[in-house]
Design an enzyme around this catalytic site. Structure first.
Site, PDB file in Angstrom:
ATOM      1  N   LYS A 141     -30.606  68.615 -16.134  1.00 24.05           N
ATOM      2  CA  LYS A 141     -31.757  67.835 -15.717  1.00 24.05           C
ATOM      3  C   LYS A 141     -32.432  68.495 -14.505  1.00 24.05           C
ATOM      4  O   LYS A 141     -31.755  68.888 -13.563  1.00 24.05           O
ATOM      5  CB  LYS A 141     -31.313  66.412 -15.355  1.00 24.05           C
ATOM      6  CG  LYS A 141     -32.403  65.461 -14.921  1.00 24.05           C
ATOM      7  CD  LYS A 141     -31.808  64.081 -14.676  1.00 24.05           C
ATOM      8  CE  LYS A 141     -32.847  63.071 -14.249  1.00 24.05           C
ATOM      9  NZ  LYS A 141     -33.382  63.326 -12.895  1.00 24.05           N
ATOM     10  N   HIS A 165     -37.614  65.091 -10.523  1.00 24.41           N
ATOM     11  CA  HIS A 165     -36.802  64.176  -9.705  1.00 24.41           C
ATOM     12  C   HIS A 165     -37.604  62.923  -9.329  1.00 24.41           C
ATOM     13  O   HIS A 165     -37.604  62.481  -8.174  1.00 24.41           O
ATOM     14  CB  HIS A 165     -36.278  64.876  -8.456  1.00 24.41           C
ATOM     15  CG  HIS A 165     -34.848  64.518  -8.151  1.00 24.41           C
ATOM     16  ND1 HIS A 165     -33.778  65.216  -8.657  1.00 24.41           N
ATOM     17  CD2 HIS A 165     -34.305  63.518  -7.415  1.00 24.41           C
ATOM     18  CE1 HIS A 165     -32.647  64.695  -8.241  1.00 24.41           C
ATOM     19  NE2 HIS A 165     -32.934  63.646  -7.489  1.00 24.41           N
ATOM     20  N   ARG A 168     -40.728  62.258  -6.388  1.00 31.17           N
ATOM     21  CA  ARG A 168     -40.647  61.706  -5.038  1.00 31.17           C
ATOM     22  C   ARG A 168     -40.141  62.693  -3.990  1.00 31.17           C
ATOM     23  O   ARG A 168     -40.013  62.335  -2.822  1.00 31.17           O
ATOM     24  CB  ARG A 168     -39.706  60.486  -5.033  1.00 31.17           C
ATOM     25  CG  ARG A 168     -38.258  60.824  -5.412  1.00 31.17           C
ATOM     26  CD  ARG A 168     -37.374  59.567  -5.412  1.00 31.17           C
ATOM     27  NE  ARG A 168     -36.012  59.869  -5.813  1.00 31.17           N
ATOM     28  CZ  ARG A 168     -35.085  60.356  -4.996  1.00 31.17           C
ATOM     29  NH1 ARG A 168     -35.384  60.606  -3.730  1.00 31.17           N
ATOM     30  NH2 ARG A 168     -33.865  60.586  -5.431  1.00 31.17           N
ATOM     31  N   ASP A 196     -38.354  62.821 -18.061  1.00 40.42           N
ATOM     32  CA  ASP A 196     -38.475  61.622 -17.249  1.00 40.42           C
ATOM     33  C   ASP A 196     -39.623  61.815 -16.269  1.00 40.42           C
ATOM     34  O   ASP A 196     -40.322  62.824 -16.295  1.00 40.42           O
ATOM     35  CB  ASP A 196     -37.156  61.286 -16.535  1.00 40.42           C
ATOM     36  CG  ASP A 196     -36.797  62.267 -15.418  1.00 40.42           C
ATOM     37  OD1 ASP A 196     -37.603  63.182 -15.113  1.00 40.42           O
ATOM     38  OD2 ASP A 196     -35.706  62.129 -14.839  1.00 40.42           O
ATOM     39  N   GLY A 197     -39.852  60.814 -15.410  1.00 40.39           N
ATOM     40  CA  GLY A 197     -40.891  60.953 -14.400  1.00 40.39           C
ATOM     41  C   GLY A 197     -42.112  60.093 -14.663  1.00 40.39           C
ATOM     42  O   GLY A 197     -43.091  60.568 -15.248  1.00 40.39           O
ATOM     43  N   GLY A 198     -42.069  58.827 -14.274  1.00 38.53           N
ATOM     44  CA  GLY A 198     -43.245  57.968 -14.354  1.00 38.53           C
ATOM     45  C   GLY A 198     -43.429  57.232 -15.664  1.00 38.53           C
ATOM     46  O   GLY A 198     -44.455  56.568 -15.857  1.00 38.53           O
ATOM     47  N   ARG A 200     -43.069  54.236 -18.120  1.00 37.94           N
ATOM     48  CA  ARG A 200     -42.886  52.825 -17.829  1.00 37.94           C
ATOM     49  C   ARG A 200     -42.925  51.926 -19.069  1.00 37.94           C
ATOM     50  O   ARG A 200     -42.422  50.814 -19.035  1.00 37.94           O
ATOM     51  CB  ARG A 200     -43.977  52.348 -16.847  1.00 37.94           C
ATOM     52  CG  ARG A 200     -43.943  53.049 -15.482  1.00 37.94           C
ATOM     53  CD  ARG A 200     -42.705  52.661 -14.717  1.00 37.94           C
ATOM     54  NE  ARG A 200     -42.622  53.242 -13.392  1.00 37.94           N
ATOM     55  CZ  ARG A 200     -41.914  54.334 -13.086  1.00 37.94           C
ATOM     56  NH1 ARG A 200     -41.260  54.976 -14.039  1.00 37.94           N
ATOM     57  NH2 ARG A 200     -41.850  54.776 -11.843  1.00 37.94           N
ATOM     58  N   ARG A 220     -36.644  54.093 -12.317  1.00 37.32           N
ATOM     59  CA  ARG A 220     -36.904  52.983 -11.402  1.00 37.32           C
ATOM     60  C   ARG A 220     -37.081  51.620 -12.079  1.00 37.32           C
ATOM     61  O   ARG A 220     -36.535  50.621 -11.601  1.00 37.32           O
ATOM     62  CB  ARG A 220     -38.107  53.304 -10.517  1.00 37.32           C
ATOM     63  CG  ARG A 220     -37.694  53.873  -9.169  1.00 37.32           C
ATOM     64  CD  ARG A 220     -38.856  54.432  -8.410  1.00 37.32           C
ATOM     65  NE  ARG A 220     -38.961  55.881  -8.616  1.00 37.32           N
ATOM     66  CZ  ARG A 220     -39.773  56.672  -7.951  1.00 37.32           C
ATOM     67  NH1 ARG A 220     -40.585  56.176  -7.048  1.00 37.32           N
ATOM     68  NH2 ARG A 220     -39.785  57.962  -8.185  1.00 37.32           N
TER      69      ARG A 220
END
Length: 269
Positions: A141, A165, A168, A196-198, A200, A220
Site C-alpha cells: 500500500k 495515505h 493528509r 484508496d483516498g477520498g 465515500r 475515515r
C-alpha cells in the site's frame, strides 16, 4: 468479488486506521472501535484491513482480533526496520492469514520520525524476502507512480494499493483517482490493483472500478461510523455503499462487476 479465494459481498474494504484517540481525539477506546469496525463490516460480508502502530499495544490489539478472524481480516504492518519487522511478521504468519499488507509509504511519515519510531524504506530485495517468508498474498500500500508499481511488480507482490495515505501527509500531492487509470493500464493484470483516498460512496467505488481498479479501500468514513455507532453504524454504512454500487450498476446496464468498463464513466482531469 473474489478476494484471494474468499468471496466477499462487494469490492469494498475498510482501510487500516489505528490509534483513533490520536488521529481523531475519539472518546471511544481502541478495542471498542476495532470491534465495531470488524463486526459491522463482516455483517455485510466485507473484509477489514487492520492497522499497526508505534507502540506494542497498537500491534497486539488488532492481532488478537486477527487471530480469531484470520480469513476475514488483513493485518497491515508498518515498514519497520528489518530486525523489528520479522518478529512481528512471525506472529502474523502464525495465524495463517489470508493476506498481509504493508503501508510502505509510512516509512516517510514525519509523525513517526518525530516519535523516533524505527521505520525504514525498503529495497525490492527486502520486499521479495518478506513476500517469500510470508508464503501468502502480499499487498503493498502506498503506490502512486509507475516507478512505484514497477518496483512492486519486481518484488512479486500480489496486489498494490494506489494510495497517498489519505491525502493528509503531503500538501499538493496528486490524488489517487488522477493516477489510477495510468497505473492499472501499466500493471495490465499482473497483480490486483486496489485504491484508496477520498472514496465515500458506492458511486465513487463504481468510478474506480471503471478506471481499472479491482477494489476500493475506504478509511475515515468507516472509522467515523465505528466511533459514532459501533457495529450498527458500520453495518449501515457498509450496506449503503453496497446498495449505491448496485444502483450505479443497474443504471449503467452493468450486470456483473466485469461489465463496468472505462466507457461507463465520463472523466475529465
Amino acid at each position: 468479488f473474489d478476494f484471494f479465494g474468499q468471496m466477499i459481498s462487494a469490492p469494498i474494504m475498510a482501510a487500516p486506521i489505528a490509534n483513533v484517540k490520536i488521529n481523531y481525539g475519539s472518546s471511544v477506546d481502541e478495542l471498542t472501535y476495532l470491534n465495531g469496525l470488524t463486526e459491522g463490516c463482516l455483517a455485510q460480508g466485507l473484509p477489514v484491513f487492520l492497522g499497526d502502530g508505534a507502540n506494542r499495544e497498537a500491534f497486539e490489539m488488532p492481532l488478537k482480533i486477527h487471530q480469531n478472524l484470520n480469513k476475514q481480516t488483513i493485518m497491515t504492518i508498518k515498514p519497520w526496520t528489518m530486525d523489528l519487522l520479522m518478529p512481528k511478521l512471525e506472529e502474523v504468519k502464525a495465524c495463517s492469514p489470508l493476506a498481509v499488507a504493508m503501508d510502505i509509504d509510512a516509512a516517510g511519515l514525519i509523525l513517526l520520525k518525530k516519535q523516533g519510531v524505527p521505520v525504514s524504506f525498503k529495497t525490492v530485495e527486502e520486499l521479495k524476502a518478506i513476500k517469500d517468508y510470508l508464503g501468502v498474498p502480499f499487498i503493498l500500500k502506498g503506490i502512486l507512480t509507475l516507478e512505484d508499481a514497477q518496483a512492486a511488480l519486481d518484488a512479486g507482490v500480489d496486489a498494490i494499493v494506489v494510495s497517498n495515505h489519505g491525502g493528509r501527509v503531503l500538501d499538493d500531492c496528486v490524488s489517487t483517482i488522477e493516477v489510477l487509470e495510468k497505473i492499472t493500464t501499466f500493471v495490465k493484470g499482473r497483480c490486483k490493483v486496489f485504491v484508496d483516498g477520498g472514496f465515500r460512496s458506492g458511486s465513487d467505488v463504481f468510478k474506480a472500478l471503471a478506471l481499472g481498479a479491482d477494489g476500493v479501500l475506504i478509511g475515515r468514513p468507516f472509522s467515523h461510523a465505528s466511533i459514532g455507532g459501533q457495529t450498527e453504524g458500520v453495518s449501515l454504512y457498509a450496506d449503503k455503499l453496497i446498495q449505491e454500487l448496485k444502483e450505479c450498476m443497474r443504471m449503467t446496464s452493468c450486470i456483473t462487476l466485469k461489465d463496468i468498463k472505462r466507457s461507463s464513466v465520463n472523466v475529465h482531469f
